[in-house]
Design an enzyme around this catalytic site. Structure first.
Site, mmCIF file in Angstrom:
data_model
loop_
_atom_site.group_PDB
_atom_site.id
_atom_site.type_symbol
_atom_site.label_atom_id
_atom_site.label_comp_id
_atom_site.label_asym_id
_atom_site.label_seq_id
_atom_site.Cartn_x
_atom_site.Cartn_y
_atom_site.Cartn_z
ATOM 1 N N ASP A 1 -2.914 2.443 -6.017
ATOM 2 C CA ASP A 1 -2.166 2.416 -5.174
ATOM 3 C C ASP A 1 -1.856 1.475 -4.104
ATOM 4 O OD1 ASP A 1 -4.514 2.934 -3.954
ATOM 5 O OD2 ASP A 1 -3.737 4.867 -2.717
ATOM 6 N N GLU A 2 -2.640 0.352 -4.439
ATOM 7 C CA GLU A 2 -2.348 -0.997 -3.601
ATOM 8 C C GLU A 2 -2.526 -2.184 -4.375
ATOM 9 O OE1 GLU A 2 -5.101 -1.728 -0.330
ATOM 10 O OE2 GLU A 2 -6.554 -0.062 -1.125
ATOM 11 N N ASP B 1 0.686 -1.257 0.212
ATOM 12 C CA ASP B 1 -0.060 0.056 0.152
ATOM 13 C C ASP B 1 0.799 1.324 -0.001
ATOM 14 O OD1 ASP B 1 -2.160 1.651 0.246
ATOM 15 O OD2 ASP B 1 -2.707 1.045 2.133
#
Length: 374
Positions: free
Chosen positions: A119-120, A25
């Site tokens: 983003d993860e 993350d």
């Protein structure tokens, strides 16, 4: 870097047959990109999003979070909490470019990558390409590579299933690593505040508090029949999660069917002006989710829950995928106008984009699910 739960130099102590899962993350991704690209923003409270009266925070730097600023928060509220807050317009083309760099790093180690957003992502490194063998070591290398190639930091969680890996990645943020080893899952979850369980929102946490449930250990102490009586179909998930059990595999090729969000009001709304203003907030937030998920779709659905808890929905399907926020907003507003005036006040409103079409590779497609709730 901070680490937790065991010696990271170990080879993970994986028992035979258990998966090795990493959840990566990025730390305050959008805001961190803005601070990276503009040195004047470094060390200052930054929010990505609109600063107008109807604007919504899409992401907040850690400096801003210390004041209580959070994503999905109205910009006026964020500014009140942090008068020195600096707003930056979102640059999704840049965020996507950085995201592709990060995914290339993931695929250097495994093809089993399940992106959750820009983003993860989850990675299954049970059989990693480089033959490293240690999921913890791979997570360390990935974080080092991300820093070297993007000048950004990432946090990672390492465990033997997806639920625990995701919980672990949030444990030592920012720029942290946490490992939950086989045999440690149930004990780790026992101390976990119930609000940290995925899917338990503020309202759910309040209900659980009234029932005397504050931690994972409180859930684990309840019989499945009791949980089903109070939480219905959600009970089975709670029962397993409280014991550190999650059998879901990392999937790199299942396509998400919808992206959406909904907002529950502190009081019932019925006036057209209030509903139109609320619609603008929802459009801003949901379009941010759509951009983050890199999704394009043809159907927009408006969902409402009346004060008597009846649910109503209305949808419109277009011939071509929606390609801009302006198009999405126009459809959402039109759906609302079709149902005004309302027969009774509502307590919830939401928008969903479905019939999605994705242009990326198989690795970029993610599971069928709603991304988030407002």
């Amino acid at each position: 870097m901070s680490e937790g739960q065991g010696n990271p130099d170990d080879t993970d102590g994986e028992a035979d047959g258990l998966r090795k899962i990493i959840h990566v993350d990025m730390d305050a991704f959008f805001a961190s990109v803005e601070q990276r690209d503009n040195p004047e923003l470094r060390g200052k409270p930054v929010a990505v999003g609109g600063s107008s009266g109807r604007g919504v925070v899409a992401a907040a730097s850690y400096e801003a979070r210390r004041f209580g600023v959070r994503s999905a928060m109205p910009s006026v509220t964020a500014k009140r909490l942090c008068p020195d807050l600096i707003f930056c317009k979102s640059r999704f083309d840049v965020y996507r470019e950085v995201s592709q760099q990060i995914r290339a790093i993931f695929r250097h180690h495994t093809d089993l990558v399940e992106p959750l957003s820009l983003d993860e992502a989850y990675l299954d490194v049970t059989e990693d390409k480089l033959g490293i063998g240690s999921a913890t070591r791979i997570a360390e290398l990935i974080r080092q590579e991300i820093r070297a190639k993007t000048r950004l930091t990432a946090s990672a969680g390492v465990s033997y299933n997806k639920f625990l890996a995701k919980i672990a990645s949030d444990q030592n943020k920012p720029d942290g690593l946490c490992v939950i080893r086989p045999g440690q899952g149930a004990a780790f979850v026992a101390e976990l505040p119930i609000r940290r369980f995925h899917g338990v929102g503020p309202k759910g946490a309040e209900k659980m508090a009234r029932l005397g449930i504050e931690t994972g250990g409180d859930i684990a102490a309840k019989e499945i029949e009791w949980l089903r009586a109070h939480f219905g179909s959600f009970a089975d998930y709670l029962y397993r999660a409280a014991r550190g059990i999650d059998l879901r595999p990392v999937r790199s090729s299942r396509i998400r069917k919808s992206v959406g969000g909904e907002r529950t009001f502190s009081r019932d709304l019925s006036a057209g002006a209030e509903l139109r203003e609320t619609m603008e907030d929802i459009i801003d937030i949901v379009w941010g989710y759509i951009e983050r998920a890199e999704a394009r779709g043809r159907t927009v659905t408006l969902k409402m829950k009346y004060s008597d808890f009846q649910i109503f929905s209305r949808a419109k399907t277009l011939d071509q995928p929606i390609a801009s926020k302006a198009e999405f907003a126009a459809v959402g507003r039109a759906l609302l106008e079709e149902v005004l005036p309302l027969p009774m006040p509502i307590r919830l409103m939401g928008l969903t984009l479905s019939k999605l079409e994705r242009g990326g590779s198989e690795e970029d497609k993610r599971p069928d699910a709603q991304l988030s709730l407002l």
